[in-house]
Design a protein around this motif. Sequence first.
Motif, PDB file in Angstrom:
ATOM      1  N   ASP A   1       0.856  -1.182   0.000  1.00 55.53           N
ATOM      2  CA  ASP A   1       0.000   0.000   0.000  1.00 55.53           C
ATOM      3  C   ASP A   1       0.900   1.243   0.000  1.00 55.53           C
ATOM      4  O   ASP A   1       1.601   1.490   0.983  1.00 55.53           O
ATOM      5  CB  ASP A   1      -0.896  -0.023   1.244  1.00 55.53           C
ATOM      6  N   PRO A   2       0.917   2.046  -1.067  1.00 55.21           N
ATOM      7  CA  PRO A   2       1.828   3.204  -1.126  1.00 55.21           C
ATOM      8  C   PRO A   2       1.599   4.229  -0.016  1.00 55.21           C
ATOM      9  O   PRO A   2       2.559   4.826   0.481  1.00 55.21           O
ATOM     10  CB  PRO A   2       1.536   3.803  -2.508  1.00 55.21           C
TER      11      PRO A   2
ATOM     12  N   LEU B   1       3.053   2.780   3.149  1.00 61.74           N
ATOM     13  CA  LEU B   1       4.515   2.856   3.071  1.00 61.74           C
ATOM     14  C   LEU B   1       4.987   4.281   3.370  1.00 61.74           C
ATOM     15  O   LEU B   1       6.005   4.480   4.053  1.00 61.74           O
ATOM     16  CB  LEU B   1       4.987   2.412   1.687  1.00 61.74           C
ATOM     17  N   HIS B   2       4.276   5.257   2.886  1.00 59.17           N
ATOM     18  CA  HIS B   2       4.589   6.664   3.162  1.00 59.17           C
ATOM     19  C   HIS B   2       4.551   6.916   4.664  1.00 59.17           C
ATOM     20  O   HIS B   2       5.453   7.548   5.231  1.00 59.17           O
ATOM     21  CB  HIS B   2       3.575   7.549   2.429  1.00 59.17           C
TER      22      HIS B   2
ATOM     23  N   ARG C   1      -1.923  -4.069   0.891  1.00 59.43           N
ATOM     24  CA  ARG C   1      -3.178  -3.544   0.334  1.00 59.43           C
ATOM     25  C   ARG C   1      -4.394  -4.343   0.768  1.00 59.43           C
ATOM     26  O   ARG C   1      -5.479  -3.796   0.944  1.00 59.43           O
ATOM     27  CB  ARG C   1      -3.117  -3.563  -1.200  1.00 59.43           C
TER      28      ARG C   1
ATOM     29  N   VAL D   1      11.930   5.838  -2.156  1.00 61.07           N
ATOM     30  CA  VAL D   1      10.984   4.844  -2.666  1.00 61.07           C
ATOM     31  C   VAL D   1      11.031   4.794  -4.186  1.00 61.07           C
ATOM     32  O   VAL D   1      11.043   5.825  -4.867  1.00 61.07           O
ATOM     33  CB  VAL D   1       9.553   5.185  -2.186  1.00 61.07           C
TER      34      VAL D   1
ATOM     35  N   TYR E   1       6.215   2.350  -6.239  1.00 63.45           N
ATOM     36  CA  TYR E   1       5.567   2.286  -4.928  1.00 63.45           C
ATOM     37  C   TYR E   1       5.358   3.675  -4.304  1.00 63.45           C
ATOM     38  O   TYR E   1       4.947   3.787  -3.159  1.00 63.45           O
ATOM     39  CB  TYR E   1       6.412   1.459  -3.961  1.00 63.45           C
ATOM     40  N   ALA E   2       5.664   4.711  -5.064  1.00 65.74           N
ATOM     41  CA  ALA E   2       5.612   6.062  -4.508  1.00 65.74           C
ATOM     42  C   ALA E   2       4.176   6.537  -4.348  1.00 65.74           C
ATOM     43  O   ALA E   2       3.298   6.223  -5.169  1.00 65.74           O
ATOM     44  CB  ALA E   2       6.383   7.026  -5.402  1.00 65.74           C
ATOM     45  N   CYS E   3       3.948   7.297  -3.297  1.00 64.04           N
ATOM     46  CA  CYS E   3       2.658   7.941  -3.065  1.00 64.04           C
ATOM     47  C   CYS E   3       2.687   9.292  -3.772  1.00 64.04           C
ATOM     48  O   CYS E   3       3.654  10.048  -3.636  1.00 64.04           O
ATOM     49  CB  CYS E   3       2.429   8.112  -1.573  1.00 64.04           C
ATOM     50  N   ASP E   4       1.635   9.607  -4.525  1.00 65.79           N
ATOM     51  CA  ASP E   4       1.659  10.813  -5.350  1.00 65.79           C
ATOM     52  C   ASP E   4       1.302  12.080  -4.583  1.00 65.79           C
ATOM     53  O   ASP E   4       1.165  13.149  -5.178  1.00 65.79           O
ATOM     54  CB  ASP E   4       0.722  10.648  -6.553  1.00 65.79           C
TER      55      ASP E   4
END
Length: 594
Positions: A176-177, A180-181, A198, A414, A418-421
């Motif tokens: 889950d991005p 992870l953040h 996820r 990251v 897998y990066a969160c936007d």
Amino acid sequence: MCGIGGEVRFDGSTPDADAVVRMTGAMRSRGPDGQGLWSDGWITLGHRRLTVIDLSEAAAQPMVREDLGLALVFNGCIYNYPELREQLRAAGHTFRSTGDTEVVLVAYAQWGEDFVDHLVGMFAVALVDRRRRRLVLARDRLGIKPLYLAQSPGRLRFASTLPALLAAGDVDTGIDPVALHHYLSWHSIVPAPRTVLRGVRKLPPATVRVVDADGRSHERVYWRPDYLRDPAHADWDDRDWRDAVGEALRTAVRRRLVADVPVGVLLSGGLDSSMIVALLAEAGQHHLQTFSIGFDSRGGEAGDEFHYSDLVARAFGTDHHRIQLADDDLVPAVRRSVHAMTEPMGSHDVVAFHLLSEQVARHVKVAQSGQGADEVFAGYAYHQPLTRVGRDDAATTFAEAFFDRDHAELTRVVDPAYACDRDASRELLATDLAAPGAQTALDAVLRLDTHLMLPDDPVKRVDSMSMAWGLEVRTPFLDQDLVTLAAACPPEHKVAQGGKGVLKEIARQVLPAEVIDRPKGYFPVPALRNVDGPLRHLVTEALTAPAARERGLFRSEYVAELLAEPDRAQAAAGSNKLWQLGLLELWLQSHDIR
């Protein structure tokens, strides 16, 4: 204290009982004293039992009352169950056992979904209302007992641990991005309802979720104290607050003595656990068993706090166990503790709690611990500057003191896959701190600490590591009445004397001054803090393993930079970052997640 699990089907098919058996089998350490399975067409419940209250088979689970149309699996302890049982008897109910499990079941029969409002304790409950064809899931107010959920079309599974759901199979194990953040920003904390996977979620603390047999559901938060000044306390001075908090803490400690087995104390030598020992002695507990752990010193950093724990043990005549471990014990302990984690947890003292719990479980099944005092009573250094800023500046002040990395740095860490936007961690922080019900910046942060972060850091850490050895740990500083009172307490009483001022004033009535006025300590494990020697090799191996390279979670250049600069990696910040990344990979590999 136990492990619970189950499966609900919404599509007319029969639940997979074998999957539930695999779940309970994965939780054997949480309940080594017994097991049970029960099915009712659309639902199957499983249970592993640790006998603490009512040791007879009458209290075995799943517990079914045909006359009430109810079935239950329950993990935890209800401290006020004797009083509730008498209240329910007066209302016309009967009981077949003498423990707290049946009290939970009958409380639902009496009060329906409001049964949780009457429970004082720590609990995760899965209750089947057979007449209404619904499942009621509930978690205690502070999230001390975990409850993980995995939902897919036509099916819901739940368990006390995430690995139990993995054992059942058919779980979306993608990363889950957003989680992870959070993990990489907040000292490895992933607040509910997310987990790093996820396909797995957590029921948030203080929440009741009702799931109907057709798959529809609704939930409510049943408890959330206001962090506001109560007009009823307007004329209270320092002494009034000291006396009120002291009495609430004494009640909390006494409540957590309820058991049909002996209750010990995890005595670190710090203020919080020392106060528990002192108050238990004051309540007439003699020959109390206490336990402390220490490790090898390193580079001038002490590996134990035995001086202080010995002082407290002598002062109150406890049966004290001093547990000394060497660095050679750590590498195999890291592997075992990682496998026991319900989720990846990067705090250094996870391993120490795992080793301590192993030793304590040889002597007692139940112990009290001082977790939660720092979050509830402003014991951390980052709480101090919050008294000097307004609500609008709380998020920035907290983030600068607490975050491991900001959003910009995460783009270097990251892999883009897998990066969160968005800056999800800062957004969640700002939303929580801006919510109504907190009067000052510090009030808002203490609310965040206690209700959002604490359940997924020290509380989860202690539950996971202690239950890996069938040890039940109780936390008086997380008593619901004490937390409610502390929320109303003016911040100046909490941050006084460098933090936990009101607790220190109570302690001066019962503890030696040397224990109260000492520098604040943490669980000292120098070898883990430095991540060198065999531990560095373990982390390097995890981050460069074929599974890690195939997953590609972190940018290879960032990992190479950390691993190629020993001097930097051995600095406090670099060491923590290296450990955090390595621990996540170790956990994923330990559970064969690819």
